[in-house]
Design a protein around this motif. Structure first.
Motif, PDB file in Angstrom:
ATOM      1  N   LEU A  95       0.834  -1.202   0.000  1.00  0.00           N
ATOM      2  CA  LEU A  95       0.000   0.000   0.000  1.00  0.00           C
ATOM      3  C   LEU A  95       0.871   1.256   0.000  1.00  0.00           C
ATOM      4  O   LEU A  95       0.600   2.212  -0.734  1.00  0.00           O
ATOM      5  CB  LEU A  95      -0.941   0.011   1.214  1.00  0.00           C
ATOM      6  N   GLU A  96       1.917   1.228   0.787  1.00  0.00           N
ATOM      7  CA  GLU A  96       2.859   2.349   0.832  1.00  0.00           C
ATOM      8  C   GLU A  96       3.483   2.583  -0.548  1.00  0.00           C
ATOM      9  O   GLU A  96       3.593   3.718  -1.019  1.00  0.00           O
ATOM     10  CB  GLU A  96       3.962   2.030   1.853  1.00  0.00           C
ATOM     11  N   LEU A  97       3.883   1.502  -1.192  1.00  0.00           N
ATOM     12  CA  LEU A  97       4.489   1.592  -2.512  1.00  0.00           C
ATOM     13  C   LEU A  97       3.483   2.100  -3.546  1.00  0.00           C
ATOM     14  O   LEU A  97       3.800   2.975  -4.356  1.00  0.00           O
ATOM     15  CB  LEU A  97       5.039   0.225  -2.938  1.00  0.00           C
ATOM     16  N   LEU A  98       2.270   1.573  -3.521  1.00  0.00           N
ATOM     17  CA  LEU A  98       1.240   2.016  -4.462  1.00  0.00           C
ATOM     18  C   LEU A  98       0.950   3.509  -4.298  1.00  0.00           C
ATOM     19  O   LEU A  98       0.749   4.224  -5.279  1.00  0.00           O
ATOM     20  CB  LEU A  98      -0.043   1.209  -4.260  1.00  0.00           C
ATOM     21  N   GLU A  99       0.955   3.959  -3.062  1.00  0.00           N
ATOM     22  CA  GLU A  99       0.723   5.388  -2.818  1.00  0.00           C
ATOM     23  C   GLU A  99       1.909   6.218  -3.312  1.00  0.00           C
ATOM     24  O   GLU A  99       1.737   7.257  -3.948  1.00  0.00           O
ATOM     25  CB  GLU A  99       0.465   5.635  -1.338  1.00  0.00           C
ATOM     26  N   LYS A 100       3.107   5.739  -3.052  1.00  0.00           N
ATOM     27  CA  LYS A 100       4.321   6.423  -3.508  1.00  0.00           C
ATOM     28  C   LYS A 100       4.337   6.553  -5.030  1.00  0.00           C
ATOM     29  O   LYS A 100       4.769   7.575  -5.577  1.00  0.00           O
ATOM     30  CB  LYS A 100       5.554   5.662  -3.032  1.00  0.00           C
ATOM     31  N   LEU A 101       3.854   5.527  -5.718  1.00  0.00           N
ATOM     32  CA  LEU A 101       3.812   5.522  -7.175  1.00  0.00           C
ATOM     33  C   LEU A 101       2.577   6.249  -7.724  1.00  0.00           C
ATOM     34  O   LEU A 101       2.343   6.269  -8.927  1.00  0.00           O
ATOM     35  CB  LEU A 101       3.856   4.084  -7.705  1.00  0.00           C
ATOM     36  N   ASP A 102       1.779   6.830  -6.829  1.00  0.00           N
ATOM     37  CA  ASP A 102       0.582   7.590  -7.180  1.00  0.00           C
ATOM     38  C   ASP A 102      -0.461   6.743  -7.899  1.00  0.00           C
ATOM     39  O   ASP A 102      -1.108   7.188  -8.843  1.00  0.00           O
ATOM     40  CB  ASP A 102       0.943   8.821  -8.021  1.00  0.00           C
ATOM     41  N   LEU A 103      -0.617   5.495  -7.446  1.00  0.00           N
ATOM     42  CA  LEU A 103      -1.607   4.592  -8.025  1.00  0.00           C
ATOM     43  C   LEU A 103      -2.828   4.411  -7.131  1.00  0.00           C
ATOM     44  O   LEU A 103      -3.886   3.976  -7.588  1.00  0.00           O
ATOM     45  CB  LEU A 103      -0.962   3.238  -8.325  1.00  0.00           C
ATOM     46  N   ILE A 104      -2.661   4.713  -5.845  1.00  0.00           N
ATOM     47  CA  ILE A 104      -3.796   4.755  -4.930  1.00  0.00           C
ATOM     48  C   ILE A 104      -3.680   6.045  -4.131  1.00  0.00           C
ATOM     49  O   ILE A 104      -2.609   6.654  -4.064  1.00  0.00           O
ATOM     50  CB  ILE A 104      -3.859   3.541  -3.957  1.00  0.00           C
ATOM     51  N   HIS A 105      -4.791   6.441  -3.555  1.00  0.00           N
ATOM     52  CA  HIS A 105      -4.821   7.603  -2.669  1.00  0.00           C
ATOM     53  C   HIS A 105      -5.299   7.176  -1.298  1.00  0.00           C
ATOM     54  O   HIS A 105      -6.150   6.292  -1.181  1.00  0.00           O
ATOM     55  CB  HIS A 105      -5.774   8.667  -3.198  1.00  0.00           C
ATOM     56  N   THR A 106      -4.751   7.819  -0.299  1.00  0.00           N
ATOM     57  CA  THR A 106      -5.226   7.618   1.062  1.00  0.00           C
ATOM     58  C   THR A 106      -6.292   8.665   1.323  1.00  0.00           C
ATOM     59  O   THR A 106      -6.100   9.843   1.038  1.00  0.00           O
ATOM     60  CB  THR A 106      -4.079   7.807   2.074  1.00  0.00           C
TER      61      THR A 106
END
Length: 144
Positions: free
Chosen positions: A63-74
């Motif tokens: 999840l951290e990686l997906l957010e870093k890659l701008d693929l998910i948002h928190t």
């Protein structure tokens, strides 16, 4: 949504990350539920049904990686938990959040997008992101 998986693979490669079986399974689980707002625990439960060997730490790291890659948002709606959703540029939307039950309602409104353009023109400002959240009570909670 198939292109989301391809986008994920491409972003991983561009940033020197490996495309592992665990990451693939986690992304597939998220994509299967494309309109899903989820927390880490819900994702873990869904992934665990497919592979019981994937642990909670892997979920959090991914999840951290997906957010870093701008693929998910928190989505920080409250202090108790973080909620995530897929980030799809073409599907900009806002949220109504029930303070009683936590229900989330997504909506789009051209008037808000027009207002953003007016602000940019009026203040000579280039807006590249906005997040709009309305908090209140859904019908069910108001009727209680």
């Amino acid at each position: 949504m198939r292109n989301f998986k391809e986008k994920f693979k491409l972003k991983l490669a561009e940033n020197n990350y490996k495309f592992t079986r665990q990451r693939e399974l986690i992304v597939e689980t998220i994509v299967e539920n494309e309109n899903w707002h989820f927390n880490a625990e819900e994702l873990f439960e869904a992934v665990k049904e497919k592979d019981s060997e994937i642990g909670m730490a892997t979920i959090y790291r991914t999840l951290e990686l997906l957010e870093k890659l701008d693929l998910i948002h928190t989505l920080d709606f409250n202090e108790e938990s973080r909620v995530y959703e897929l980030y799809i540029e073409e599907q900009h939307h806002h949220h109504l959040i029930c303070k009683g039950c936590g229900k989330l309602v997504e909506f789009s409104d051209q008037g808000i997008e027009d207002f953003e353009k007016e602000l940019e023109a009026k203040y000579d400002f280039c807006i590249d992101e906005h997040k709009l959240k309305f908090f209140g009570y859904c019908r069910e909670c108001r009727d209680k």
